[in-house]
Design a protein around this motif. Structure first.
Motif, PDB file in Angstrom:
ATOM      1  N   ARG A  90       0.790  -1.386   0.256  1.00  7.21           N
ATOM      2  CA  ARG A  90       0.033   0.073   0.035  1.00  7.21           C
ATOM      3  C   ARG A  90       0.901   1.199   0.010  1.00  7.21           C
ATOM      4  NH1 ARG A  90      -2.962  -1.450   3.827  1.00  7.21           N
ATOM      5  NH2 ARG A  90      -4.653  -2.557   2.416  1.00  7.21           N
ATOM      6  N   THR A  91       1.992   1.062   0.671  1.00  5.33           N
ATOM      7  CA  THR A  91       2.832   2.313   0.781  1.00  5.33           C
ATOM      8  C   THR A  91       3.619   2.353  -0.575  1.00  5.33           C
ATOM      9  OG1 THR A  91       3.434   1.984   3.200  1.00  5.33           O
ATOM     10  CG2 THR A  91       5.042   3.298   1.769  1.00  5.33           C
ATOM     11  N   HIS A  93       2.367   1.599  -3.346  1.00  6.91           N
ATOM     12  CA  HIS A  93       1.032   2.082  -4.340  1.00  6.91           C
ATOM     13  C   HIS A  93       1.160   3.556  -4.156  1.00  6.91           C
ATOM     14  CE1 HIS A  93      -3.125   2.426  -5.753  1.00  6.91           C
ATOM     15  NE2 HIS A  93      -2.622   1.603  -6.774  1.00  6.91           N
ATOM     16  N   ARG A  94       1.495   4.250  -2.921  1.00  7.11           N
ATOM     17  CA  ARG A  94       1.293   5.370  -2.670  1.00  7.11           C
ATOM     18  C   ARG A  94       2.254   6.351  -3.281  1.00  7.11           C
ATOM     19  NH1 ARG A  94       0.930   5.344   2.220  1.00  7.11           N
ATOM     20  NH2 ARG A  94       3.077   6.039   2.827  1.00  7.11           N
ATOM     21  N   LEU A  95       3.543   5.750  -3.257  1.00  5.70           N
ATOM     22  CA  LEU A  95       4.719   6.341  -3.544  1.00  5.70           C
ATOM     23  C   LEU A  95       4.960   6.347  -4.719  1.00  5.70           C
ATOM     24  CD1 LEU A  95       7.044   5.429  -0.530  1.00  5.70           C
ATOM     25  CD2 LEU A  95       5.977   7.470  -0.885  1.00  5.70           C
ATOM     26  N   PRO A  97       2.567   5.153  -7.749  1.00  8.28           N
ATOM     27  CA  PRO A  97       1.415   4.433  -8.263  1.00  8.28           C
ATOM     28  C   PRO A  97       1.585   4.045  -9.690  1.00  8.28           C
ATOM     29  CG  PRO A  97       1.411   6.967  -8.062  1.00  8.28           C
ATOM     30  CD  PRO A  97       2.701   6.565  -7.320  1.00  8.28           C
ATOM     31  N   GLU A 117      -6.412  -2.265  -3.348  1.00  8.15           N
ATOM     32  CA  GLU A 117      -6.431  -0.988  -4.011  1.00  8.15           C
ATOM     33  C   GLU A 117      -6.404  -1.352  -5.538  1.00  8.15           C
ATOM     34  OE1 GLU A 117      -5.532   0.350   0.052  1.00  8.15           O
ATOM     35  OE2 GLU A 117      -4.874  -1.488  -1.244  1.00  8.15           O
ATOM     36  N   ASP A 337       1.275   7.108   9.492  1.00  5.52           N
ATOM     37  CA  ASP A 337       0.247   8.036   8.815  1.00  5.52           C
ATOM     38  C   ASP A 337      -0.789   8.911   9.502  1.00  5.52           C
ATOM     39  OD1 ASP A 337      -1.275   6.207  10.044  1.00  5.52           O
ATOM     40  OD2 ASP A 337      -1.974   5.036   8.232  1.00  5.52           O
TER      41      ASP A 337
END
Length: 1017
Positions: A90-91, A93-95, A97, A117, A337
């Protein structure tokens, strides 16, 4: 929210661990060279694992690496499937994408099981290789993501890891092959007791050279002094250092706690109770803060702020003040977070949780569950069902816990986390009797199971039964690789069915039990299948009935081939077609096609399987399409169509690779190796067999691959290697489940190895056993090579006294066995011709015409090794008859070129010796017209002295070292030295192989033994 709250008990100075940090940073350097790194960091609770990883993370980020941290979540015995991987991905995916989306392209649905996600998790398919496919896709996604940048994954608290997380980590550590990736996993060593589930994984990873393991020791006195100086911001008193060092025993966390107690003036630091030491700073907090701390302790590893607010029952201002006090006392920390809170150290959380009264703990868990049910948005959706199940279970509310646990099991199944699904289903079984009857009657199989042992009921309207849970748990255990647990579950179910008569359900469980008994090497599964057949007899057509018939026909095809199996398979297909169960029908039709081919109706059988393959691929039934490829390639090889078999096997491998059907890939690789061997593409055959051995998960495909490697070694003259591979094949196949397709080839290998080592008595013993075992319908493809090998061994052993004694009887046995074998296609007709000629050679009655007929029969078959052997014998016959020397020279040259290309040392030596004796070139040129001069002594050509010649002649006659010493008037020790020198010069492994070589090369004339020669040289 509380990020500005100062904490004072943690040293701002990083103390010690320079060597350990250097190992971690060195991994970054290595990873930058496209060499993935795997590291395990272990140590007791409080020793400083988290601080070390924090320093490493900062250093990695400073060097430009992308860092993602995920922690294992402790929320009860069932765990949260893939929790640390989901968090870390998930991290990423955020950093990253765009990059992650590109790395997951085309497989988003499957990878959503770990990273929601990416999309919606699909329903099914589920099979025993579903988890392996998911793991492979995850590994390849990480490799692609780390192709151009260094990516660091830190997975914390592995001692809390769920089974699926442990298995995925093991898979990554074993298979990551490229990319700038560093995976670091930490665990609490003192928690890993003898029966801890992490212990086997650590032992497995210790054996991998690619995994580095770092064990953190406690601090020494000097390091404790430096830590205290950092905490106190001044040099500590030496008496205080001594006291803290003695009390903490060098544990970094205990040093912090003792220092904090000294600064606050509390007296608990003097107590002998570790628990009191951990609780003392909680007990001095304001009452509201203590309450919040106790609530967080029961919430799991991390509690989201909205959920905590809903459970605490405080106003927002009161909650923030309570949290400020707990964070200020360095008991709680905000998550990175900022969305939740966790304990700074898990030891404190465990102490606080243990301090709760039973009723208090149940009440807190109930409030968590009620808050989550009241608001779906308090936590992430993928965690909700698992945590809700845990909270209701810990609240001791069976009425609420049972449906919650069942819903959690469905979520685990959809993530292919079958071990967690099994744990949850077993918990549901424990809750079953405690739950009120009206709750149980409201549950429906369609909502919680995908396995419906049909009972003539609608799963959408019929109440869920305990047997349904046992069925679902059985399949979950099998898919999760826990076959022992699955077997126990079937036993429990069948015991219940003795009281609650339900023949269809009972037949379903007996069918599952048959599969499990076979895979666990407890039997061949027929007894269980027979009981299932008896149960469905006379019942109306059903999916269970069709499945039983399919499995029975398949069992018969593999174990007891005969015409009755074809009838059973056709009936199963008809049943399934009538019920609209197309997958079962297609499976039955593959069996029908194979049986038709075995029975001689080859084209119809192949057509049937090709049609099934196309339909299975169209429906997305990859495992079924893979089975069609396996059977098609096998049948094509049986018909001598090896080139087609290779092409189809290659297509099949590409198909199943995408879905990570590892056993199917292993079977196809083994079949490909067999056909490549036939075509003389031996290096490719070895590669295919090794691939099958490496990817195969089950024993049978690995046994098949080992047998293929043994065939190659035997044909190349590497008898020691062939024997080792044969032993491995026997170990894989075992003795519990004898199948002709496995057993007869192993007899062939045993005969070949025994013949190569000159053990003619063992050759005869093996062939006697093989003939007694039998050659069922459709197995001529394995029987003809076996009989040919035995006949060749008898012919090669002419002149060996032990062999001559029983040869007539042995040859008659072989002739009798051959009479019952079919020759439906040219390849087996050629084998029959070769076999007949070898029998004649064994009796010294073979002629040029016999071998010319063999050569003509083999020549069109695209079997280069078989053709080279036939040409060797034809050339030998020509020279013995004083016939066409030019023709013999040409045959020898062609055969020698083939042996050179294949790497067959044995055939090459035989051809070279024959050419040398006849003084013929090995280039295919015309031979001299005049009779040649006498050939050089072949014994001298082997580099043997005159004394070694005498010793070898006696070894060839079966003499022991003592007998050799007596005949040559030397000491036994001297005889032993001569024998050792001879073995080295001949390049053989033992006396038997040396004797066999001497007889095969006709180095000596027939010898009459003095006394009785030992049986089996």
């Amino acid at each position: 929210m509380l990020g500005d709250v100062e904490t004072r008990s943690v040293s701002p100075v990083f103390v010690g661990r320079a060597d350990e940090l250097a190992v971690l940073t060195d991994a970054l350097v290595r990873a930058a060279g496209q060499e993935p790194q795997a590291l395990l960091v272990g140590g007791e609770a409080g020793v400083g694992k988290t601080r070390l990883t924090e320093e490493f993370v900062h250093e990695a980020a400073r060097r430009g690496a992308v860092v993602a941290v995920g922690g294992c979540v402790e929320i009860g015995a069932e765990g949260l499937p893939f929790a640390p991987f989901s968090t870390a991905l998930r991290t990423l995916h955020r950093l990253l994408p765009g990059e992650l989306a590109a790395a997951a392209a085309g497989q988003e649905d499957e990878l959503a099981r770990i990273l929601p996600e990416l999309g919606d998790t699909p329903r099914g398919p589920h099979d025993e290789e579903s988890t392996a496919r998911l793991f492979e896709l995850t590994a390849r996604m990480l490799e692609r993501l780390a192709a151009d940048r260094t990516v660091v994954l830190v997975l914390e608290d592995l001692h809390w890891a769920d089974t699926s997380t442990r298995h995925l980590l093991s898979y990554l550590f074993r298979t990551l092959a490229s990319g700038r990736l560093v995976v670091v996993a930490t665990y609490r060593a003192d928690d890993v007791h003898r029966r801890h589930p992490l212990r086997p994984l650590l032992a497995e990873l210790d054996r991998l050279r690619t995994v580095q393991r770092i064990e953190l020791p406690r601090f020494n006195r000097a390091e404790v002094r430096r830590q205290l100086a950092g905490i106190l911001a001044s040099q500590p008193d030496e008496d205080f250092v001594d006291s803290v060092f003695e009390r903490s025993d060098g544990n970094a966390f205990f040093v912090e706690e003792l220092a904090a107690c000294q600064r606050s003036g509390c007296r608990a630091g003097l107590t002998e109770s570790l628990r009191d030491l951990l609780l003392v700073r909680v007990e001095v907090l304001p009452e509201a803060a203590q309450r919040v701390v106790r609530i967080v302790a029961e919430g799991g590893s991390t509690v989201e702020y909205p959920l905590l607010r809903a459970v605490a029952g405080l106003s927002e201002d009161e909650l923030i003040e309570a949290l400020r006090a707990a964070v200020g006392a360095n008991i709680l920390l905000a998550t990175p977070d900022g969305d939740g809170y966790r304990f700074r150290h898990s030891l404190v959380r465990e102490a606080v949780s243990d301090d709760l009264l039973p009723g208090e703990r149940a009440r807190v868990n109930r409030r968590y569950a009620e808050a989550m049910e009241a608001d779906d948005w308090l936590i992430r959706a993928e965690e909700r069902v698992i945590r809700l199940a845990s909270y209701w279970y810990c609240a001791n509310d069976a009425a609420k816990a049972l449906p919650a646990v069942l819903a959690a099991s469905v979520a685990a199944r959809r993530r292919h986390a079958y071990s967690e699904q099994l744990n949850l289903l077993e918990r549901a079984l424990d809750l079953w009797e405690s739950a009120p009857q009206e709750v149980r009657e409201a549950l429906r199989p369609v909502d919680y199971t995908e396995v419906y042992p049909p009972c003539g009921c609608d799963p959408a309207t019929t109440p869920l039964k305990r047997l349904d849970l046992l069925a679902e748990a059985t399949v979950a255990a099998r898919f999760g690789g826990e076959r022992e647990r699955a077997l126990k579950l079937t036993k429990t179910a069948l015991r219940l069915l003795e009281e609650d008569q339900d023949p269809l359900r009972a037949a379903w469980f007996w069918t599952e039990r048959s599969r499990l008994v076979s895979s666990l090497a407890r039997g061949d599964g027929w007894e269980e299948l027979a009981k299932a057949q008896e149960l469905v007899k006379g019942l109306p057509p059903s999916q269970v009935h069709a499945e039983v018939l399919v499995r029975a026909a398949g069992w018969g095809m593999l174990h007891n081939p005969g015409p009755g199996n074809l009838e059973a398979a056709e009936r199963a297909a008809a049943y399934a077609r009538m019920l609209g169960a197309e997958e079962i029908e297609l499976n039955a039709r593959i069996t029908v096609g194979s049986l038709l081919t075995d029975a001689g109706d080859a084209e119809r059988g192949l057509t049937e399987m090709l049609v099934v393959r196309e339909r299975a691929a169209e429906l997305g039934l990859v495992m079924l399409a893979g089975r069609a490829h396996i059977n098609l390639t096998s049948q094509l090889e049986s018909m001598g169509r090896s080139r087609e078999a290779v092409e189809l096997a290659e297509q099949g491998v590409e198909l199943v690779k995408k879905s990570r059907l590892l056993d199917t890939e292993a079977w196809l690789s083994g079949n490909m190796a067999e056909s490549l061997y036939s075509l003389g593409r031996w290096d490719e055959a070895a590669e295919a067999a090794r691939r099958g051995l490496s990817v195969g998960q089950s024993a049978a495909p690995r046994g098949s691959a080992s047998a293929r490697l043994s065939y190659l070694a035997l044909a190349r003259g590497e008898l020691t290697e062939a024997g080792a591979r044969l032993t491995a094949a026997h170990a894989h196949f075992g003795t519990h489940d004898s199948q002709p397709q496995h057993r007869i080839p192993l007899y062939r290998l045993a005969v070949g190895i025994a013949a190569g080592e000159g053990r003619i008595a063992d050759v005869r013993a093996e062939i006697t056993d093989a003939i007694a075992y039998g050659f069922p319908l459709g197995h001529h493809r394995y029987a003809w090579p076996l009989l040919l090998a035995a006949a060749s061994a008898e012919a090669d052993a002419r002149g060996l006294p032990v062999a001559d004694a029983g040869r007539a009887a042995a040859l008659e046995v072989l002739r009798g066995a051959a009479r019952a074998l079919a020759t439906p296609v040219p390849v087996w007709a050629a084998h029959a011709e070769f076999f007949r000629a070898e029998l004649l050679r064994a009796e010294d009655r073979d002629t040029v015409a016999d071998w010319a007929g063999v050569e003509r029969a083999v020549r069109p078959l695209e079997r280069p090794y078989l053709l080279a052997r036939a040409r060797h014998r034809l050339a030998e016959a020509l020279l013995a008859s004083g016939g066409d020397r030019a023709g013999a020279a040409s045959l020898l040259g062609e055969a020698y070129a083939t042996a050179e290309r294949l790497g067959s040392r044995r055939l090459r030596e035989d051809l070279a010796l024959l050419a040398q004796r006849a003084r013929l070139p090995l280039t295919g040129a015309d031979a001299p017209a005049a009779p040649p001069a006498p050939a050089p002594d072949p014994v001298e050509a082997l580099g043997l002295t005159s004394r070694e010649r005498d010793v070898l002649s006696l070894v060839a006659a079966g003499r022991s070292n003592r007998q050799i010493a007596e005949e040559l008037f030397i000491s036994p020790k001297t005889a032993s030295v001569h024998v050792s020198n001879i073995l080295a010069k001949l390049g053989v492994a033992g006396r038997g192989e040396a004797a066999a070589l001497a007889h095969r090369l006709r180095l000596f004339g027939p010898l009459t033994p003095a006394g009785t020669a030992p049986p089996g040289v």
